[in-house]
Write an enzyme that holds these catalytic residues in place. Structure first.
Site, short mmCIF file in Angstrom:
data_model
loop_
_atom_site.label_atom_id
_atom_site.label_comp_id
_atom_site.label_asym_id
_atom_site.label_seq_id
_atom_site.Cartn_x
_atom_site.Cartn_y
_atom_site.Cartn_z
N ASP A 30 0.85 -1.19 0.00
CA ASP A 30 0.00 0.00 0.00
C ASP A 30 0.89 1.25 0.00
O ASP A 30 1.90 1.32 0.70
CB ASP A 30 -0.92 0.00 1.23
CG ASP A 30 -2.05 1.00 1.09
OD1 ASP A 30 -3.20 0.56 0.94
OD2 ASP A 30 -1.78 2.23 1.11
N ILE A 31 0.49 2.25 -0.79
CA ILE A 31 1.32 3.45 -0.93
C ILE A 31 1.31 4.29 0.35
O ILE A 31 2.25 5.06 0.59
CB ILE A 31 0.85 4.26 -2.17
CG1 ILE A 31 1.94 5.20 -2.67
CG2 ILE A 31 -0.44 5.01 -1.88
CD1 ILE A 31 1.69 5.74 -4.06
N ASN A 86 -12.84 -3.24 2.36
CA ASN A 86 -13.80 -2.14 2.46
C ASN A 86 -14.72 -2.19 1.24
O ASN A 86 -14.26 -2.36 0.11
CB ASN A 86 -13.07 -0.80 2.49
CG ASN A 86 -12.21 -0.64 3.74
OD1 ASN A 86 -12.63 -1.02 4.83
ND2 ASN A 86 -11.02 -0.11 3.59
N GLU A 94 -12.35 3.40 -1.13
CA GLU A 94 -11.82 4.52 -1.89
C GLU A 94 -11.48 4.14 -3.32
O GLU A 94 -11.71 4.92 -4.26
CB GLU A 94 -10.57 5.09 -1.21
CG GLU A 94 -10.88 5.77 0.11
CD GLU A 94 -9.63 6.24 0.83
OE1 GLU A 94 -8.52 6.07 0.30
OE2 GLU A 94 -9.78 6.77 1.95
N VAL A 95 -10.92 2.96 -3.50
CA VAL A 95 -10.56 2.49 -4.85
C VAL A 95 -11.54 1.38 -5.23
O VAL A 95 -11.59 0.33 -4.57
CB VAL A 95 -9.11 1.98 -4.89
CG1 VAL A 95 -8.80 1.40 -6.27
CG2 VAL A 95 -8.12 3.11 -4.55
N HIS A 99 -10.11 -5.27 -3.51
CA HIS A 99 -8.78 -5.54 -2.96
C HIS A 99 -8.89 -5.95 -1.51
O HIS A 99 -9.77 -5.49 -0.79
CB HIS A 99 -7.86 -4.31 -3.10
CG HIS A 99 -8.44 -3.04 -2.56
ND1 HIS A 99 -9.37 -2.30 -3.25
CD2 HIS A 99 -8.25 -2.39 -1.40
CE1 HIS A 99 -9.72 -1.25 -2.54
NE2 HIS A 99 -9.05 -1.29 -1.39
N HIS A 101 -6.90 -5.83 2.02
CA HIS A 101 -5.78 -5.27 2.79
C HIS A 101 -5.29 -6.36 3.75
O HIS A 101 -6.09 -6.99 4.44
CB HIS A 101 -6.24 -4.10 3.67
CG HIS A 101 -6.74 -2.90 2.95
ND1 HIS A 101 -6.00 -1.74 2.84
CD2 HIS A 101 -7.92 -2.64 2.33
CE1 HIS A 101 -6.70 -0.82 2.20
NE2 HIS A 101 -7.87 -1.34 1.87
#
Ligand code: AMP
Ligand code: ZN
Length: 115
Positions: A30-31, A86, A94-95, A99, A101
């Site tokens: 994760d960025i 999420n 958000e994206v 995905h 996490h």
């Protein structure tokens, strides 16, 4: 999905710190990590969110979870970790490319939700 950031990472159009890749699954750091270990694991197929999962996605999602577990072990999360997906507005996604996490590190995670 040409405007999806995770599709673009999967195609190599945007750089990412990749940890694992095969034909179906990609994992990268994760960025903006919120724990010492913070990995994202995605299906390369553009599935917008968990709410859109269909029965035909079961094999690739099985691979996503298996890769996530393997990478958690490899990153040193031998005493446990947290996996979060999420979903949608309520889930504060958000994206909009599904995905998982993976969050870990030594005793850094708070309780999941306050009671
Ligand atoms: P979510 O709220 O579950 O949709 O989380 C999206 C996650 O993607 C956030 O933790 C971001 O820090 C992460 N993220 C966004 N853009 C990038 C990127 N280019 N490379 C790696 N992680 C990213
Ligand atoms: Zn996508």
């Amino acid at each position: 999905m040409s405007d999806c950031i995770f599709c673009r990472i999967a195609k190599g159009e945007i750089p990412a710190k990749k940890l694992y890749e095969d034909d179906d699954v990609l994992a990268f750091h994760d960025i903006h990590p919120v724990a010492p270990v913070h990995i994202l694991v995605i299906p390369k197929l553009h599935i917008p969110s968990m709410a859109e999962l269909q029965p035909e996605h079961a094999p690739v999602m099985g691979k996503v979870m298996t890769v996530a577990a393997k990478l958690a072990r490899e990153q040193g999360c031998t005493d446990g970790f947290r996996s979060i997906i999420n979903t949608g507005r309520v889930g504060r996604q958000e994206v909009y490319h599904l995905h998982v996490h993976i969050l870990g590190g030594p005793d850094v995670l708070p309780a999941m939700l306050k009671r």
